[in-house]
Write a protein that holds these residues in place. Structure first.
Motif, PDB file in Angstrom:
ATOM      1  N   PRO A 114       2.723   7.841  -4.643  1.00 26.88           N
ATOM      2  CA  PRO A 114       4.000   7.469  -4.001  1.00 26.88           C
ATOM      3  C   PRO A 114       4.663   8.618  -3.252  1.00 26.88           C
ATOM      4  CG  PRO A 114       3.916   6.690  -6.281  1.00 26.88           C
ATOM      5  CD  PRO A 114       2.766   7.623  -6.100  1.00 26.88           C
ATOM      6  N   HIS A 133      -3.828  -4.119   0.016  1.00 27.75           N
ATOM      7  CA  HIS A 133      -2.790  -3.095  -0.024  1.00 27.75           C
ATOM      8  C   HIS A 133      -2.828  -2.240   1.244  1.00 27.75           C
ATOM      9  CE1 HIS A 133      -1.590  -4.070  -4.030  1.00 27.75           C
ATOM     10  NE2 HIS A 133      -2.787  -3.822  -4.541  1.00 27.75           N
ATOM     11  N   HIS A 134      -4.026  -1.891   1.686  1.00 26.83           N
ATOM     12  CA  HIS A 134      -4.156  -1.069   2.896  1.00 26.83           C
ATOM     13  C   HIS A 134      -3.579  -1.795   4.104  1.00 26.83           C
ATOM     14  CE1 HIS A 134      -5.908   1.648   5.881  1.00 26.83           C
ATOM     15  NE2 HIS A 134      -6.370   0.574   6.504  1.00 26.83           N
ATOM     16  N   CYS A 167       8.766   6.720   7.626  1.00 25.55           N
ATOM     17  CA  CYS A 167       8.535   6.302   6.244  1.00 25.55           C
ATOM     18  C   CYS A 167       8.038   4.859   6.271  1.00 25.55           C
ATOM     19  CB  CYS A 167       9.817   6.388   5.427  1.00 25.55           C
ATOM     20  SG  CYS A 167      10.495   8.058   5.297  1.00 25.55           S
ATOM     21  N   PHE A 168       7.011   4.548   5.463  1.00 28.01           N
ATOM     22  CA  PHE A 168       6.468   3.194   5.481  1.00 28.01           C
ATOM     23  C   PHE A 168       6.350   2.638   4.065  1.00 28.01           C
ATOM     24  CE2 PHE A 168       2.898   6.123   5.485  1.00 28.01           C
ATOM     25  CZ  PHE A 168       1.972   5.578   4.608  1.00 28.01           C
ATOM     26  N   THR A 169       6.691   1.347   3.935  1.00 28.30           N
ATOM     27  CA  THR A 169       6.737   0.678   2.637  1.00 28.30           C
ATOM     28  C   THR A 169       6.187  -0.730   2.758  1.00 28.30           C
ATOM     29  OG1 THR A 169       8.745   1.899   2.008  1.00 28.30           O
ATOM     30  CG2 THR A 169       8.265  -0.124   0.783  1.00 28.30           C
ATOM     31  N   LYS A 189       4.552   7.832   2.661  1.00 28.85           N
ATOM     32  CA  LYS A 189       4.383   6.594   1.916  1.00 28.85           C
ATOM     33  C   LYS A 189       5.522   6.507   0.898  1.00 28.85           C
ATOM     34  CE  LYS A 189       1.066   4.115  -1.030  1.00 28.85           C
ATOM     35  NZ  LYS A 189       1.896   3.834  -2.231  1.00 28.85           N
ATOM     36  N   GLU A 240      -5.597   1.321  -2.345  1.00 24.92           N
ATOM     37  CA  GLU A 240      -5.726   2.102  -1.120  1.00 24.92           C
ATOM     38  C   GLU A 240      -5.570   3.595  -1.373  1.00 24.92           C
ATOM     39  OE1 GLU A 240      -1.348   1.907  -1.632  1.00 24.92           O
ATOM     40  OE2 GLU A 240      -3.086   0.689  -2.167  1.00 24.92           O
ATOM     41  N   ASP A 241      -4.803   3.951  -2.430  1.00 25.08           N
ATOM     42  CA  ASP A 241      -4.449   5.349  -2.668  1.00 25.08           C
ATOM     43  C   ASP A 241      -5.663   6.243  -2.835  1.00 25.08           C
ATOM     44  OD1 ASP A 241      -1.749   4.652  -2.655  1.00 25.08           O
ATOM     45  OD2 ASP A 241      -1.761   4.213  -4.793  1.00 25.08           O
ATOM     46  N   HIS A 289       0.246  -2.010   4.191  1.00 20.90           N
ATOM     47  CA  HIS A 289       0.900  -0.786   4.655  1.00 20.90           C
ATOM     48  C   HIS A 289       0.712  -0.585   6.159  1.00 20.90           C
ATOM     49  CE1 HIS A 289       0.902   0.278   0.306  1.00 20.90           C
ATOM     50  NE2 HIS A 289       2.011   0.899   0.646  1.00 20.90           N
ATOM     51  N   ASP A 327       7.156   4.142  -1.979  1.00 23.28           N
ATOM     52  CA  ASP A 327       7.028   2.962  -2.820  1.00 23.28           C
ATOM     53  C   ASP A 327       8.416   2.379  -3.116  1.00 23.28           C
ATOM     54  OD1 ASP A 327       4.338   3.323  -2.786  1.00 23.28           O
ATOM     55  OD2 ASP A 327       4.088   3.560  -4.950  1.00 23.28           O
ATOM     56  N   TRP A 375      -7.547   6.643   0.534  1.00 24.90           N
ATOM     57  CA  TRP A 375      -6.808   7.521   1.440  1.00 24.90           C
ATOM     58  C   TRP A 375      -6.983   8.979   1.015  1.00 24.90           C
ATOM     59  CZ3 TRP A 375      -1.385   4.692   1.693  1.00 24.90           C
ATOM     60  CH2 TRP A 375      -1.530   3.511   2.440  1.00 24.90           C
TER      61      TRP A 375
END
Length: 221
Positions: free
Chosen positions: A163, A79-80, A9-11, A100, A185-186, A83, A102, A189
């Motif tokens: 998210p 933002h990219h 998991c990354f935040t 991802k 970034e969303d 992350h 949030d 991606w």
């Protein structure tokens, strides 16, 4: 419970200490083991007076057996890149699924477990969920589901909230090769993954995620 798939998991988080602490605790309460990587960032990182390094606020959070928590603090980038800075704390090749997370939303206890079960059952490459109900400032809109962001309307039948993005190693390979993204970034991606004819994109069953629209949210507020 099958814990064979290794989950990362990354935040990325900036200037939201209460949300950040809550986010970490949510991941530690998950019924499926996770490794959680965080990149805390501030535009004032180089200043001797910067007070946005919250690492000390995280040290007392208990880490569930089988889990791992890694956090770094540094300057704010796109933002990219923020992350990716979280992910780059580990060798992502060691993991099977990537989530991802949030820092300001609600992930219920079986969020990861349910997503892993769905992956095992349906074999997607890229997936996400809608928000089952949502929070609007201090109001709980329990019957008002949210399926997508405004920028995602082009993907009929594949609408789900950023998210909740989850992808496999093949997708991570694609995302990791993106040098940088200006702005959100969303959408980039999603475009790279949904429009790839070799990847399977699917919507996961709803019920484990709740989107939080607060005073700092700009999209729906």
């Amino acid at each position: 419970m099958n814990q064979n798939l290794k989950v990362l998991c990354f935040t990325a988080s900036s200037k939201r200490p209460i949300y950040l602490r809550h986010c970490i605790m949510q991941m530690q309460l998950q019924t499926y083991n996770v490794h959680h990587v965080l990149y805390l960032n501030s535009n004032e990182y180089d200043s001797a007076e910067d007070e946005h390094n919250y690492l000390d606020l995280l040290r007392d959070i208990p880490i569930k057996k089988g889990n791992q928590l890694l956090a770094a603090y540094g300057p704010t980038a796109s933002h990219h890149r923020n992350h990716m800075a979280a992910i780059e704390q580990v060798d992502w090749q060691d993991y099977d699924l990537f989530f991802k997370i949030d820092d300001d939303d609600i992930y219920k206890l079986t969020y990861i477990e349910s997503a892993v079960a769905d992956f095992n059952s349906r074999g997607w490459d890229f997936s996400g969920e809608i928000s089952k109900g949502h929070i609007l400032n201090d109001k709980w809109k329990k019957t008002k589901d949210i399926a997508e962001y405004i920028s995602d309307y082009d993907y009929s039948g594949k609408e789900f909230m950023p998210p909740t993005f989850a992808w496999n190693k093949t997708c991570m390979e694609i995302i990791s090769k993106i040098t940088d993204i200006q702005g959100s970034e969303d959408a980039v991606w999603r475009k790279n993954l949904v429009e790839n004819p070799h990847l399977k994109t699917m919507v996961r069953p709803a019920g484990n995620f709740c989107y939080n629209i607060h005073k700092d949210s700009i999209l729906y507020a």
